[in-house]
Design a protein around this motif. Structure first.
Motif, PDB file in Angstrom:
ATOM      1  N   UNK A 106       0.742  -1.451  -0.140  1.00  0.00           N
ATOM      2  CA  UNK A 106       0.134   0.299  -0.079  1.00  0.00           C
ATOM      3  C   UNK A 106       0.693   1.059   0.107  1.00  0.00           C
ATOM      4  N   UNK A 107       2.497   1.421   0.472  1.00  0.00           N
ATOM      5  CA  UNK A 107       3.127   2.132   0.571  1.00  0.00           C
ATOM      6  C   UNK A 107       4.033   2.134  -0.667  1.00  0.00           C
ATOM      7  N   UNK A 108       3.676   1.044  -1.991  1.00  0.00           N
ATOM      8  CA  UNK A 108       4.563   1.046  -2.368  1.00  0.00           C
ATOM      9  C   UNK A 108       4.514   2.031  -3.570  1.00  0.00           C
ATOM     10  N   UNK A 109       3.280   2.708  -4.529  1.00  0.00           N
ATOM     11  CA  UNK A 109       3.598   3.842  -5.483  1.00  0.00           C
ATOM     12  C   UNK A 109       3.096   4.311  -5.205  1.00  0.00           C
ATOM     13  N   UNK A 110       2.295   5.426  -4.271  1.00  0.00           N
ATOM     14  CA  UNK A 110       1.832   6.425  -3.606  1.00  0.00           C
ATOM     15  C   UNK A 110       0.887   6.512  -4.894  1.00  0.00           C
TER      16      UNK A 110
END
Lengths: 488, 185
Positions: free
Chosen positions: A276-280
């Protein structure tokens, strides 16, 4: 109304205006995001030019102009200014290639690299001028010809031999990057030579601080110069080395499975943590390294072809890329084993909702370039009827992920066109299949609202240029066009 | 490039250059004032240094008198006197002042004078320092005291050059070595 908003994890652009409540009702949901991005791009432009001016101002503030009393002193002064400006451009080039989110997010990864390449020759010319003018100017002061003066500098003045080495390295780096030269060598050769840039900069530094009178100890100019050199080095170290290592450890990506999509095209699914924080909200373009024997050293640039699917609250989930066999590196990817660890760098670029400026959106993809559009189509906000998707390929088989895109278009109310068939061999400007072109179709026939829409284009370079030209002639402004090249 | 970016970049650059230029003029003014003052100090220091050595021998006391009277231009005269005193003394470790060679560099000429007492270097004075550009002068004023203290400590010309003042240092030490040779040290 809610069907048009499938919030992507962490997508800033989606959360801020709120579903169905455009921040600026009259101007559209993306107007303020767009304004902020343009402001940032302009601020960066000003900062870049300002730094160039500052490098000359350093010299002026030292009373440089007042020291010019003879012709030789004038030539020396010109040489000093050329060296300062050249070094400043080199630092700017390093920053442009450092994949700094502030820069990439404002102008896009490919535009940043385009500026990087544009600065290559000017900076080399300035550095060459620096060396030649200093040799002439000093030579005139001592009554020597420039060649003897250069030899004297090399032999007598400490750190100067390093500066000569640096000059040679800079020449090698720029020459191997010239398009005509670069084509003759494999990518790896260019890459290794380009790494020498770091050696070139490092060998150039000592003489600036030890011989360069402007940066003598105790001057504020020395501190300024040290600060910008260290800041550039730190940015490179963090964004090119630290950030990828941290991301790799944070996300723990492993290959789940490799499935065939079409002949020569595979989906690679990976599982990992904290997705959930990978792509933003930024781009969806990553550089992947599959940590298997014979593969680990080869970086593969690919965009996500599906948004990360975070299945639990810890962000444990899956993501997917779609890869076509383009070279021998890509071919090995189809034989990846389950459980292979994956190192990841990114996300890079601006091919995402972060680039939106209008409520309408038109996505045009060809061949393997269709796959990044699928991830975009999944999440970018639009109301039903305000999106058009054009897929281009030689045959239906080449419309990779075409059935998934069809499903998404149905669910979200987007208009989908398949444009298949060979293009007219006589027409180099056309992006359409020959039959459609003969029938007289143009971009506005498929997407009547194109002039007031964001256009996302992904596909082979020549074809994409034709699409962009078609969009421009249909009245689309330059900042509505979103196209990123990933074939560096 | 967008118009807003172009205009503001041009304005910002022009502003930065203007500020740099203005402060450059300012720096140049103060520098020439400082340089004049420091030259004055140096002359005073020279005469004081020679004055202290004049207790050692009558020959050099005469030198000191001439230098004090004629001021800074008189230092050339005093150097001639010092040279003659060296020739007159001719002892292996005679006391007195000795001038080094005049060394040409791309930043100007450098010449130092060494004061020797009982075989030891008691003082080094710069008669001429690089001053081709305003900057060189500043560097010289910065580097000379460092070199002087290093030389006094090492009691020879075999000392490290000063960072940022390589050319000046090398010339300084070359001239110093010549002076030491003249003093048979």
């Amino acid at each position: 109304m809610n069907t048009d908003l499938l919030p992507s994890p962490g997508a800033d652009a989606l959360r801020r205006p709120g579903p169905g409540q455009p921040a600026n009702p009259g101007r559209g949901r993306f107007a303020s995001q767009h304004r902020r991005r343009l402001l940032r791009a302009d601020a960066l432009t000003v900062a870049a030019w300002g730094s160039l001016a500052a490098s000359v101002a350093l010299w002026l503030a030292d009373g440089g102009m007042t020291g010019i009393s003879t012709l030789g002193a004038g030539i020396t002064a010109l040489g000093i200014v050329a060296g300062l400006a050249g070094m400043d451009l080199v630092l700017l080039m390093l920053l442009l290639a450092a994949r700094i989110p502030l820069i990439d997010g404002a102008v896009g990864h490919d535009r940043a690299l385009e500026f990087h390449r544009k600065l290559g020759k000017p900076s080399l010319y300035l550095l060459l001028a620096h060396g030649v003018l200093i040799a002439i100017g000093y030579g005139m002061a001592e009554g020597l010809d420039p060649v003897s003066e250069a030899v004297a500098l090399w032999v007598l003045v400490p750190d100067m031999w390093l500066a000569f080495v640096s000059m040679a390295l800079f020449i090698a780096v720029v020459v191997t990057s010239l398009v005509a030269v670069r084509r003759r060598f494999p990518y790896e050769f260019w890459y290794v030579v380009h790494l020498l840039t770091y050696a070139a900069v490092l060998t150039a530094l000592p003489h600036q601080f030890s011989v360069g009178a402007l940066f003598a100890p105790g001057t504020w100019q020395r501190w300024y110069w040290l600060a910008i050199c260290i800041a550039t080095g730190a940015a490179l170290l963090y964004y090119r080395v630290m950030q990828p290592v941290l991301a790799t450890f944070r996300h723990q990506l492993t290959v789940e499975r490799v499935t065939a999509v079409a002949p020569g095209v595979v989906n690679i699914e990976m599982s990992g943590l904290n997705l959930n924080t990978l792509a933003g909200a930024g781009g969806r373009f990553f550089i992947w390294r599959f940590l298997a024997p014979g593969l680990w050293w080869h970086p593969h640039p690919f965009s996500l072809s599906a948004e990360p699917l975070a299945v639990d609250r810890n962000g444990r989930g899956r993501l997917r890329i779609t890869v076509r066999n383009l070279g021998k590196g890509s071919a090995q990817l189809s034989r990846l084993k389950r459980g292979t660890k994956v190192a990841v760098e990114g996300p890079y670029g601006l091919f995402s909702s972060a680039a939106r400026s209008k409520d309408h959106v038109v996505m045009i993809g060809a061949g393997i370039g269709i796959t990044p559009l699928r991830a975009l189509l999944e999440t970018t906000p639009f109301e039903p009827g305000k999106a058009t998707v054009l897929l281009r390929g030689h045959s239906d088989q080449e419309l990779y992920l075409g059935d998934e895109i069809l499903e998404l278009c149905r669910a979200r109310g987007a208009t989908l066109f398949h444009l298949t068939g060979s293009r007219d061999p006589g027409s180099r400007e056309s992006w359409l299949p020959a039959s459609e072109q003969r029938a007289g179709y143009s971009l506005t026939d498929y997407a009547p609202e194109v002039a007031g829409a964001d256009i996302y284009v992904c596909g082979p370079a020549r074809w994409a240029e034709n699409v962009l030209d078609a969009a421009r002639s249909a009245g689309v402004r330059e900042d509505q066009l979103h196209y990123e090249r990933f074939d560096w | 490039m967008r118009i807003r970016a172009a205009v503001s970049a041009a304005l910002a650059s022009a502003g930065i250059l203007l500020v740099g230029w203005q402060s450059g003029v300012h720096v140049a003014d103060t520098r020439s004032a400082v340089a004049a003052a420091s030259t004055g100090n140096e002359t005073a220091g020279t005469s004081a240094g020679t004055g202290s050595s004049d207790t050692s021998g009558p020959a050099s006391s005469g030198t000191s008198g001439s230098s004090g009277a004629a001021g800074s231009s008189g230092s050339a005269g005093s150097s001639g006197a010092a040279g003659s005193s060296a020739a007159a003394g001719s002892a292996a470790k005679a006391g007195g002042t000795y001038d080094g060679d005049i060394v040409q560099t791309r930043f100007g000429t450098v010449q130092v004078q060494v004061t020797v007492k009982a075989g030891a270097i008691t003082d080094v004075t710069a008669l001429k320092l690089t001053d081709a550009e305003g900057r060189s002068m500043q560097i010289s004023n910065y580097a000379a005291p460092i070199l002087r203290s290093e030389v006094l400590q090492a009691q020879s010309a075999e000392v490290q050059t000063v960072g940022g003042a390589t050319v000046t240092s090398n010339a300084y030490l070359t001239s110093l070595q010549a002076a030491l040779d003249a003093a048979n040290l």
